[in-house]
Design a protein around this motif. Structure first.
Motif, PDB file in Angstrom:
ATOM      1  N   SER A  24       0.827  -1.207   0.000  1.00  0.00           N
ATOM      2  CA  SER A  24       0.000   0.000   0.000  1.00  0.00           C
ATOM      3  C   SER A  24       0.860   1.255   0.000  1.00  0.00           C
ATOM      4  CB  SER A  24      -0.914   0.010   1.221  1.00  0.00           C
ATOM      5  OG  SER A  24      -1.760  -1.089   1.213  1.00  0.00           O
ATOM      6  N   GLY A  25       1.933   1.238   0.769  1.00  0.00           N
ATOM      7  CA  GLY A  25       2.842   2.383   0.810  1.00  0.00           C
ATOM      8  C   GLY A  25       3.483   2.644  -0.544  1.00  0.00           C
ATOM      9  N   PHE A  26       3.934   1.580  -1.220  1.00  0.00           N
ATOM     10  CA  PHE A  26       4.532   1.761  -2.544  1.00  0.00           C
ATOM     11  C   PHE A  26       3.518   2.275  -3.556  1.00  0.00           C
ATOM     12  CE2 PHE A  26       7.945  -1.354  -1.306  1.00  0.00           C
ATOM     13  CZ  PHE A  26       8.966  -0.410  -1.316  1.00  0.00           C
ATOM     14  N   CYS A  41       2.091   4.559   5.756  1.00  0.00           N
ATOM     15  CA  CYS A  41       1.926   3.119   5.560  1.00  0.00           C
ATOM     16  C   CYS A  41       3.229   2.386   5.830  1.00  0.00           C
ATOM     17  CB  CYS A  41       1.441   2.818   4.143  1.00  0.00           C
ATOM     18  SG  CYS A  41      -0.306   3.077   3.898  1.00  0.00           S
ATOM     19  N   PHE A  42       4.362   2.991   5.455  1.00  0.00           N
ATOM     20  CA  PHE A  42       5.656   2.384   5.763  1.00  0.00           C
ATOM     21  C   PHE A  42       5.880   2.327   7.263  1.00  0.00           C
ATOM     22  CE2 PHE A  42       7.183   4.052   1.447  1.00  0.00           C
ATOM     23  CZ  PHE A  42       6.828   2.879   0.813  1.00  0.00           C
ATOM     24  N   LYS A  43       5.470   3.385   7.972  1.00  0.00           N
ATOM     25  CA  LYS A  43       5.582   3.394   9.435  1.00  0.00           C
ATOM     26  C   LYS A  43       4.758   2.254  10.037  1.00  0.00           C
ATOM     27  CE  LYS A  43       4.961   7.430  11.386  1.00  0.00           C
ATOM     28  NZ  LYS A  43       4.315   8.589  12.033  1.00  0.00           N
ATOM     29  N   LEU A  44       3.539   2.073   9.535  1.00  0.00           N
ATOM     30  CA  LEU A  44       2.691   0.977  10.007  1.00  0.00           C
ATOM     31  C   LEU A  44       3.275  -0.383   9.641  1.00  0.00           C
ATOM     32  CD1 LEU A  44      -0.855   2.347   9.221  1.00  0.00           C
ATOM     33  CD2 LEU A  44      -0.174   1.361  11.389  1.00  0.00           C
ATOM     34  N   SER A  45       3.882  -0.483   8.465  1.00  0.00           N
ATOM     35  CA  SER A  45       4.409  -1.779   8.036  1.00  0.00           C
ATOM     36  C   SER A  45       5.569  -2.221   8.916  1.00  0.00           C
ATOM     37  CB  SER A  45       4.837  -1.734   6.571  1.00  0.00           C
ATOM     38  OG  SER A  45       6.002  -0.960   6.399  1.00  0.00           O
ATOM     39  N   PHE A  46       6.464  -1.309   9.248  1.00  0.00           N
ATOM     40  CA  PHE A  46       7.603  -1.714  10.064  1.00  0.00           C
ATOM     41  C   PHE A  46       7.203  -1.994  11.504  1.00  0.00           C
ATOM     42  CE2 PHE A  46       9.880   0.510   6.587  1.00  0.00           C
ATOM     43  CZ  PHE A  46      10.482  -0.626   6.078  1.00  0.00           C
ATOM     44  N   LEU A  47       6.152  -1.350  11.988  1.00  0.00           N
ATOM     45  CA  LEU A  47       5.637  -1.697  13.311  1.00  0.00           C
ATOM     46  C   LEU A  47       4.919  -3.041  13.252  1.00  0.00           C
ATOM     47  CD1 LEU A  47       5.196  -0.954  16.271  1.00  0.00           C
ATOM     48  CD2 LEU A  47       3.091   0.169  15.575  1.00  0.00           C
ATOM     49  N   ALA A  48       4.226  -3.316  12.161  1.00  0.00           N
ATOM     50  CA  ALA A  48       3.518  -4.590  12.023  1.00  0.00           C
ATOM     51  C   ALA A  48       4.478  -5.757  11.821  1.00  0.00           C
ATOM     52  CB  ALA A  48       2.532  -4.534  10.858  1.00  0.00           C
ATOM     53  N   LEU A  49       5.696  -5.479  11.381  1.00  0.00           N
ATOM     54  CA  LEU A  49       6.670  -6.549  11.181  1.00  0.00           C
ATOM     55  C   LEU A  49       7.151  -7.101  12.519  1.00  0.00           C
ATOM     56  CD1 LEU A  49       8.331  -8.187   9.159  1.00  0.00           C
ATOM     57  CD2 LEU A  49      10.090  -6.425   9.334  1.00  0.00           C
ATOM     58  N   LEU A  50       7.589  -6.247  13.419  1.00  0.00           N
ATOM     59  CA  LEU A  50       8.092  -6.659  14.731  1.00  0.00           C
ATOM     60  C   LEU A  50       7.517  -5.739  15.811  1.00  0.00           C
ATOM     61  CD1 LEU A  50      11.820  -7.120  13.670  1.00  0.00           C
ATOM     62  CD2 LEU A  50      10.133  -8.924  13.991  1.00  0.00           C
ATOM     63  N   HIS A 106      -2.178  -5.700  18.495  1.00  0.00           N
ATOM     64  CA  HIS A 106      -3.190  -5.219  17.553  1.00  0.00           C
ATOM     65  C   HIS A 106      -3.792  -3.898  18.026  1.00  0.00           C
ATOM     66  CE1 HIS A 106      -3.627  -7.990  14.230  1.00  0.00           C
ATOM     67  NE2 HIS A 106      -3.458  -9.002  15.067  1.00  0.00           N
ATOM     68  N   PHE A 107      -3.976  -3.744  19.330  1.00  0.00           N
ATOM     69  CA  PHE A 107      -4.497  -2.482  19.845  1.00  0.00           C
ATOM     70  C   PHE A 107      -3.479  -1.363  19.654  1.00  0.00           C
ATOM     71  CE2 PHE A 107      -7.165  -5.228  22.868  1.00  0.00           C
ATOM     72  CZ  PHE A 107      -8.194  -5.308  21.951  1.00  0.00           C
ATOM     73  N   LYS A 108      -2.187  -1.691  19.752  1.00  0.00           N
ATOM     74  CA  LYS A 108      -1.143  -0.705  19.494  1.00  0.00           C
ATOM     75  C   LYS A 108      -1.172  -0.281  18.024  1.00  0.00           C
ATOM     76  CE  LYS A 108       2.887  -2.069  20.765  1.00  0.00           C
ATOM     77  NZ  LYS A 108       4.253  -2.635  20.787  1.00  0.00           N
ATOM     78  N   LEU A 109      -1.304  -1.254  17.129  1.00  0.00           N
ATOM     79  CA  LEU A 109      -1.408  -0.947  15.703  1.00  0.00           C
ATOM     80  C   LEU A 109      -2.681  -0.159  15.405  1.00  0.00           C
ATOM     81  CD1 LEU A 109      -0.154  -4.306  14.247  1.00  0.00           C
ATOM     82  CD2 LEU A 109       0.802  -2.084  13.715  1.00  0.00           C
ATOM     83  N   MET A 110      -3.746  -0.444  16.129  1.00  0.00           N
ATOM     84  CA  MET A 110      -4.999   0.280  15.934  1.00  0.00           C
ATOM     85  C   MET A 110      -4.832   1.752  16.285  1.00  0.00           C
ATOM     86  SD  MET A 110      -8.671  -0.244  17.785  1.00  0.00           S
ATOM     87  CE  MET A 110      -8.083   0.473  19.290  1.00  0.00           C
TER      88      MET A 110
END
Length: 123
Positions: A24-26, A41-50, A106-110
């Motif tokens: 999505s970021g790309f 979206c990149f910020k969310l992706s790297f948090l969602a990775l680890l 998941h709540f942190k990502l939310m």
């Protein structure tokens, strides 16, 4: 705990979430107008990775009027749906004792998905 939690997170959906946010970021960065949202979206992706061992905070200094406007646009364009998805997965995982640490992630990502502008991820 964070190392083991991150490994289990990656195996059971974290890697797919990472690639979803990364794609999505790309796609957003392919347009000039979408670049600020692509960066979020990149910020969310790297948090969602680890996600284990990382925290979110509001950037020092006031976020300002522009980040508030960008958060409002983000919220109505897609942030609410991303946040509701993480809320649903968090509630589903919170049913069992084993799933509670993953529900917290998941709540942190939310919370980051609702208002990503003016926030930063740190360890």
């Amino acid at each position: 705990m964070s190392f083991i939690g991150n490994i289990i997170w990656l195996i059971f959906g974290g890697l797919a979430t990472f690639f979803g946010y990364l794609t999505s970021g790309f796609l957003l960065c392919c347009t000039i107008i979408g670049i600020p949202w692509g960066i979020q979206c990149f910020k969310l992706s790297f948090l969602a990775l680890l996600p284990f061992g990382k925290k979110i905070r509001i950037k020092e200094g006031s976020p300002g009027c522009l980040s508030t406007l960008m958060n409002i646009i983000w919220f109505f364009i897609g942030g609410i749906w991303i946040a509701l998805t993480h809320l649903g997965f968090g509630l589903l995982l919170a049913i069992t004792i084993i799933g509670i640490p993953f529900a917290k992630q998941h709540f942190k990502l939310m919370s980051l998905a609702l208002t990503p502008f003016g926030r930063e991820v740190y360890e």
